[in-house]
Design an enzyme around this catalytic site. Structure first.
Site, PDB file in Angstrom:
ATOM      1  CG  ASP A   1      -0.679   0.652  -3.777  1.00 31.47           C
ATOM      2  OD1 ASP A   1      -1.797   0.241  -4.160  1.00 31.47           O
ATOM      3  OD2 ASP A   1      -0.546   1.486  -2.870  1.00 31.47           O
ATOM      4  CB  ILE A   2      -3.697  -2.813  -5.907  1.00 31.84           C
ATOM      5  CG1 ILE A   2      -4.500  -3.726  -6.796  1.00 31.84           C
ATOM      6  CG2 ILE A   2      -4.411  -1.509  -5.652  1.00 31.84           C
ATOM      7  CD1 ILE A   2      -5.186  -4.835  -6.049  1.00 31.84           C
ATOM      8  NE  ARG A   3      -4.232   3.459  -5.963  1.00 33.52           N
ATOM      9  CZ  ARG A   3      -3.658   4.532  -5.415  1.00 33.52           C
ATOM     10  NH1 ARG A   3      -2.930   5.357  -6.144  1.00 33.52           N
ATOM     11  NH2 ARG A   3      -3.790   4.807  -4.135  1.00 33.52           N
TER      12      ARG A   3
ATOM     13  CE  LYS B   1      -7.119   0.089   9.954  1.00 35.34           C
ATOM     14  NZ  LYS B   1      -5.847  -0.452   9.408  1.00 35.34           N
TER      15      LYS B   1
ATOM     16  CG  ASP C   1      -4.841  -8.526  -4.597  1.00 36.12           C
ATOM     17  OD1 ASP C   1      -5.082  -8.024  -3.467  1.00 36.12           O
ATOM     18  OD2 ASP C   1      -5.673  -9.204  -5.236  1.00 36.12           O
TER      19      ASP C   1
ATOM     20  N   GLY D   1       0.840  -1.204   0.000  1.00 34.94           N
ATOM     21  CA  GLY D   1       0.000   0.000   0.000  1.00 34.94           C
ATOM     22  C   GLY D   1       0.870   1.246   0.000  1.00 34.94           C
TER      23      GLY D   1
ATOM     24  CE1 TYR E   1      -9.722   2.024   8.179  1.00 33.45           C
ATOM     25  CE2 TYR E   1     -10.355   3.541   9.918  1.00 33.45           C
ATOM     26  CZ  TYR E   1      -9.390   3.009   9.091  1.00 33.45           C
ATOM     27  OH  TYR E   1      -8.101   3.471   9.179  1.00 33.45           O
TER      28      TYR E   1
ATOM     29  N   GLY F   1      -0.436   5.029  -1.213  1.00 36.76           N
ATOM     30  CA  GLY F   1      -1.480   5.775  -0.515  1.00 36.76           C
ATOM     31  C   GLY F   1      -0.933   6.999   0.209  1.00 36.76           C
ATOM     32  CD  GLN F   2      -3.437  11.172   4.122  1.00 39.39           C
ATOM     33  OE1 GLN F   2      -4.181  10.334   4.614  1.00 39.39           O
ATOM     34  NE2 GLN F   2      -3.428  12.426   4.529  1.00 39.39           N
TER      35      GLN F   2
HETATM   36  N1  SER Z   1      -8.554   8.863   8.918  1.00 37.15           N
HETATM   37  C1  SER Z   1      -9.291   7.645   8.869  1.00 37.15           C
HETATM   38  C2  SER Z   1     -10.633   7.843   8.297  1.00 37.15           C
HETATM   39  O1  SER Z   1     -11.138   8.944   8.354  1.00 37.15           O
HETATM   40  C3  SER Z   1      -9.433   7.087  10.250  1.00 37.15           C
HETATM   41  O2  SER Z   1      -8.380   6.243  10.525  1.00 37.15           O
HETATM   42  O3  SER Z   1     -11.206   6.907   7.823  1.00 37.15           O
END
Ligand code: SER
Length: 313
Positions: A35-37, A147, A53, A9, A143, A12-13
């Protein structure tokens, strides 16, 4: 001996900045991005990259064996807002990728794992102010459930199989190099882009929605320092509370106005309001401070100054 690191990953950010920082520290050739892309130029040009992946165990294992990987940073995940739209896909990605990496560590194919948790592990019944490390959790988002479960599994793999897994509960992260995607705290990044482009921003959260936040430089420093402390100092094997700052949309608008006096904000809360309302407004990170010396550097005004200056370029 030089260690070899895999970031899953990496585009990503968080992954982008983490990869670049780890490459500076350990040498470009020793830090494999995946990453996947494909990602942005600074990432793709700075060292090895594999299309991968995270839910495909044998693909991950192949990369680990090929590069003789020692440590994995698993940054691939579906964030809170997107996960509410695709619950099963989020569960599949967030959990299976974690199991793959934990199992590779259990089988001693890698020696150390970083896996990010989040303030989303907390829920509506959690004390909101200065939320302690150990408290009522009961997350109410897809989410957050992934976690929270992930944290339990990390601790389980550490206690039962001796897996050296380390984790922090990131607050909302603010950065300018790579856009976040699908999160509830993303407004605190979008707002800077819109302030510079249009001079106004329509916020999808209410003005008084106080959330824990952190500037990306602090988040990267926290991540790498946790990974570098001796294993015996890492007492928490679920995930550490981590705190930077805490503000609401009105505060960030005020901070932007110090640089752009004509900036204006309006509010149109959507489904993400309910997600934000279920999360803490500030976090007690005493354990991270005491056990591995955590200390944040950026407050809201410093973050605003960095964001506006860098985005202007
Ligand atoms: N920043 C994340 C979100 O907003 C939380 O871990 O989904």
């Amino acid at each position: 001996m030089q260690k070899t690191i895999l970031i899953i990953g990496a585009c990503g950010q968080i992954g982008t900045e983490l990869t670049i920082e780890l490459r500076k520290k350990y040498g470009s050739e020793n830090v494999i991005a995946s990453d996947i892309r494909e990602g942005g130029e600074s990432l793709m040009q700075s060292g090895p990259f594999e299309l991968l992946d995270a839910t495909d165990y044998s693909a991950v294992e192949d990369v680990v064996m090929h590069y003789e990987i020692d440590e994995i940073y698993l940054m691939a995940a579906m964030l809170s807002a997107t996960a509410e739209k695709f619950p099963m896909r989020a569960w599949h990605l967030n959990m299976n990728s974690l199991f793959h990496v934990l199992n590779l560590a259990k089988e001693k194919k890698i020696s150390k794992v970083f896996w990010p948790s989040s303030i989303a592990v907390f829920g509506p019944n959690t004390p909101k102010e200065n939320t302690p490390q150990n408290t009522i959790m009961e997350p109410s988002t897809v989410y957050g459930i992934s976690k929270q479960s992930g944290e339990r599994w990390c601790e389980y793999y550490n206690k039962k199989y001796g897996v050296d897994v380390r984790s922090v509960r990131y607050p909302g992260l603010i950065s300018w190099k790579t856009m976040p995607g699908g999160g509830t705290t993303d407004y605190a990044v979008d707002i800077y882009h819109e302030a510079l482009k249009n001079g106004n921003y329509e916020c999808f959260l209410r003005a008084d929605t106080q959330l824990p936040m952190m500037y990306m430089d602090d988040a990267i420093r926290a991540t790498i320092s946790l990974m570098e402390v001796p294993s015996e100092n890492v007492k928490v094997r679920s995930s550490y509370n981590l705190s930077g700052m805490s503000f609401n949309p009105e505060d960030i608008a005020g901070s932007i106005k110090k640089h752009l006096p004509d900036f204006s904000i309006s509010y149109a809360p959507d489904f993400r309001q309910e997600i934000a309302d279920s999360w803490p407004s500030s976090i007690d990170d005493t354990l991270a401070r005491n056990e591995w010396g955590w200390q944040p550097e950026y407050d809201l005004d410093q973050t605003t100054a960095e964001m506006l200056e860098n985005l202007k370029k």
